[in-house]
Write an enzyme that holds these catalytic residues in place. Structure first.
Site, mmCIF file in Angstrom:
data_model
loop_
_atom_site.group_PDB
_atom_site.id
_atom_site.type_symbol
_atom_site.label_atom_id
_atom_site.label_comp_id
_atom_site.label_asym_id
_atom_site.label_seq_id
_atom_site.Cartn_x
_atom_site.Cartn_y
_atom_site.Cartn_z
ATOM 1 N N ILE A 1 -28.970 27.134 -57.452
ATOM 2 C CA ILE A 1 -28.186 27.733 -58.527
ATOM 3 C C ILE A 1 -27.324 26.690 -59.217
ATOM 4 C CG2 ILE A 1 -26.262 29.309 -58.992
ATOM 5 C CD1 ILE A 1 -27.457 31.175 -56.838
ATOM 6 N N GLY A 2 -26.743 25.772 -58.446
ATOM 7 C CA GLY A 2 -25.895 24.743 -59.034
ATOM 8 C C GLY A 2 -26.651 23.834 -59.982
ATOM 9 N N TYR B 1 -19.696 35.441 -43.901
ATOM 10 C CA TYR B 1 -20.037 35.055 -45.265
ATOM 11 C C TYR B 1 -19.481 36.066 -46.262
ATOM 12 C CZ TYR B 1 -23.017 33.410 -49.128
ATOM 13 O OH TYR B 1 -23.491 32.914 -50.318
#
Length: 269
Positions: free
Chosen positions: A20-21, A160
């Site tokens: 995603i980055g 998480y």
């Protein structure tokens, strides 16, 4: 041809050597931003930098861990040495206990601590280091990568989930702290999104569960079996990157303190 809405702006995307980055860095660069690629693996960083430069982008890079505040401060200092940063995308984070399969009592306190440091403290430290320059210049964007799981009351990967819930909370409190400065604070919350590693895992699960042999069929069956949403497919990195770009652009200056879910309608499915 994408409009150069971010021409003259510089963006740091943490954890942008893959997934995603990396996709977010691509979309920001296409909109004209100068981009700083960050990661821990020099080879992966170099590959993304080379790709962006081949596309005509102005690119710099920084390498280093963010889990410990001193390490994150060092990465921020390296990034700022390349010039002022107008857009900070806190995308780097750590995986959940048990590779995403741990139930509540399987996720140990040490997992909670590790996840909080990787996902929350890293973002807080980078925000502390980068945001003052934005405030001084009267314009900036701080965008966190949270998760759609932050709003879903499930017992799996609680470490998480808690960390990503904290990301949503700090996004809102930061927006209030930035009131009237010209700097906005928002979060993008992906649903189940296919990255390189996740696709390999899904294909392995498909073989075990009879989800098919070709990707379109595998994706459809995996989406229904793992995390069914209103849109019957898995998320793609470009889905998330488009949302990051939208929040980064000047036209989004009336949007702050928001948690933008990009999850195919999971919350109401």
């Amino acid at each position: 041809m994408m409009a150069a809405t971010l021409l003259g702006k510089r963006a740091l995307v943490t954890g942008s050597s893959s997934g995603i980055g990396a996709e977010s860095a691509r979309w920001l660069a296409r909109a004209g931003a100068s981009v700083i690629v960050h990661g821990r693996d020099p080879d992966k960083i170099d590959a993304v930098v080379a790709e962006l430069r081949n596309g005509g982008a102005d690119v710099a890079s920084v390498c280093g861990a963010l889990d410990a505040p001193d390490d994150a401060r060092a990465v921020a200092a390296q990034a700022l040495e390349t010039g002022p940063i107008d857009i900070l995308v806190n995308n780097a984070g750590g995986a959940a206990a048990g590779n995403g399969s741990a139930q509540w009592f399987e996720a140990m306190p040490e997992d909670w601590d590790k996840g909080y440091r990787a996902n929350v403290l890293s973002a807080v430290t980078m925000t502390h280091a980068i945001t003052p320059g934005m405030i001084e210049r009267g314009w900036g964007r701080v965008i966190q990568t949270a998760s759609a799981i932050a709003d879903n009351p499930i017992s799996t990967i609680p470490d998480y989930k808690a960390a990503k819930s904290a990301i949503v909370s700090l996004t809102v409190s930061l927006a209030v702290a930035l009131r009237g400065t010209g700097v906005t604070s928002n979060a993008v919350s992906p649903g189940f999104t296919v990255t390189e590693g996740l696709r390999a895992w899904i294909e392995g699960e498909a073989a075990k569960n009879g989800w098919g042999s070709e990707w379109p069929e595998i994706e459809r069956n995996a989406a229904a079996a793992i995390w069914p949403a209103l849109v019957p497919r898995l998320g793609r990195t470009e889905d998330i990157a488009r949302a990051v770009l939208f929040l980064a652009e000047p036209g989004a200056d009336f949007i702050t303190g928001q948690h933008l879910r990009v999850d195919g309608g999971l919350a109401i499915a």
